[in-house]
Design an enzyme around this catalytic site. Sequence first.
Site, PDB file in Angstrom:
ATOM      1  N   PRO A 162       0.816  -1.208   0.000  1.00 30.46           N
ATOM      2  CA  PRO A 162       0.000   0.000   0.000  1.00 30.46           C
ATOM      3  C   PRO A 162       0.856   1.268   0.000  1.00 30.46           C
ATOM      4  O   PRO A 162       1.689   1.466   0.878  1.00 30.46           O
ATOM      5  CB  PRO A 162      -0.785  -0.104   1.311  1.00 30.46           C
ATOM      6  N   GLU A 163       0.632   2.086  -1.014  1.00 33.81           N
ATOM      7  CA  GLU A 163       1.256   3.402  -1.066  1.00 33.81           C
ATOM      8  C   GLU A 163       0.139   4.431  -0.965  1.00 33.81           C
ATOM      9  O   GLU A 163      -0.989   4.088  -0.641  1.00 33.81           O
ATOM     10  CB  GLU A 163       2.063   3.564  -2.361  1.00 33.81           C
ATOM     11  N   HIS A 186      -3.910 -13.365  11.463  1.00 34.06           N
ATOM     12  CA  HIS A 186      -3.179 -12.134  11.147  1.00 34.06           C
ATOM     13  C   HIS A 186      -3.944 -10.876  11.528  1.00 34.06           C
ATOM     14  O   HIS A 186      -3.585  -9.786  11.130  1.00 34.06           O
ATOM     15  CB  HIS A 186      -2.839 -12.112   9.658  1.00 34.06           C
ATOM     16  N   ARG A 214       2.583  -9.745   7.511  1.00 32.76           N
ATOM     17  CA  ARG A 214       4.030  -9.537   7.707  1.00 32.76           C
ATOM     18  C   ARG A 214       4.363  -8.640   8.892  1.00 32.76           C
ATOM     19  O   ARG A 214       5.519  -8.482   9.242  1.00 32.76           O
ATOM     20  CB  ARG A 214       4.650  -8.980   6.437  1.00 32.76           C
TER      21      ARG A 214
END
Length: 273
Positions: A2-3, A92, A111
């Site tokens: 994600p940017e 997660h 992550r």
Amino acid sequence: MPEMPEVETIARKLRREIVGKTVSEVRLSGLSLRRPVDAAFAAVLRGRKVAAVHRRGKYLVLQLEPRAFALIHLGMSGRVFHWQGEIAPTPHTHGLIGFTDGSMLEYRDPRRFGLLSAHDGPRMRDIVEIKALGREPLSPGFDCEWLWPRLSASRREVKSFLLDQREIAGLGNIYVCEALFHAKIHPARRCHTLTQEEASRLVRAIRKVLRGAINNRGTTFSDFVASDGEPGSNQRFLRVFQRAGRKCRRCRAVIRCLRQSNRGSYYCPGCQV
DNA sequence: GCATTACCCTGAAAGC
DNA sequence: TGCTTTCAGGGTAATG
């Protein structure tokens, strides 16, 4: 990954969905993200109302009432979902924010490179993470008059400069590669060698790729989907990113990938000098 | 000031 | 098929 366009897509959606809702409970996985989630996170949010949803750089900012802020950074693989009703956390799921209307905001990040933090009281611009950010690339102040002197004063490689969140907030690997392609600038060029004309092209290219990506609701590879789980479509319009070995759509040269700061830089050897 | 390296982490892909 | 290895990268910190 994600940017800015992906975070903007989520922010726009959450603005419609959670503004006005009051936090009734916060549950955390207890696992550390980029850094451990502060024990005060839940206490700051509980009982407060979501007054607004902002985006600054790659940060999602929930403005709360009475005044406080919750910061969400998606890192590499973070996702945010808004669910109607109770949900079962996945392995997660690292944050669940429940609202008094029964809906829930879920933060999921396999992550764990993301970040959750809460700040009680300060002005938004005084929050340490926000304070460190450079200029917004779609703000009126992001123009050649601002960028060129900074480029001229730096001997860094332009790719590294553009990725530096202290300079420009929100650009990541995908959109830097794409913007450099559109501006016809090689990623390893030293900033101070860029002409004013090139700096001007770069400004236009950055704005173009970001606006296009926002219109397409972001770029989806494997990690990013908007808060409703719908993927973005911008990956169809990428010219160089992750296209190594394929032909440039403009000049037919073969797209290459080089390593800069341990990240892949995709470029067209024919178009970018 | 800047470059380099390592680290955090796990899913996917590649290799065997 | 199933296991192991490699790779991906945003941000930060240590080091040169």
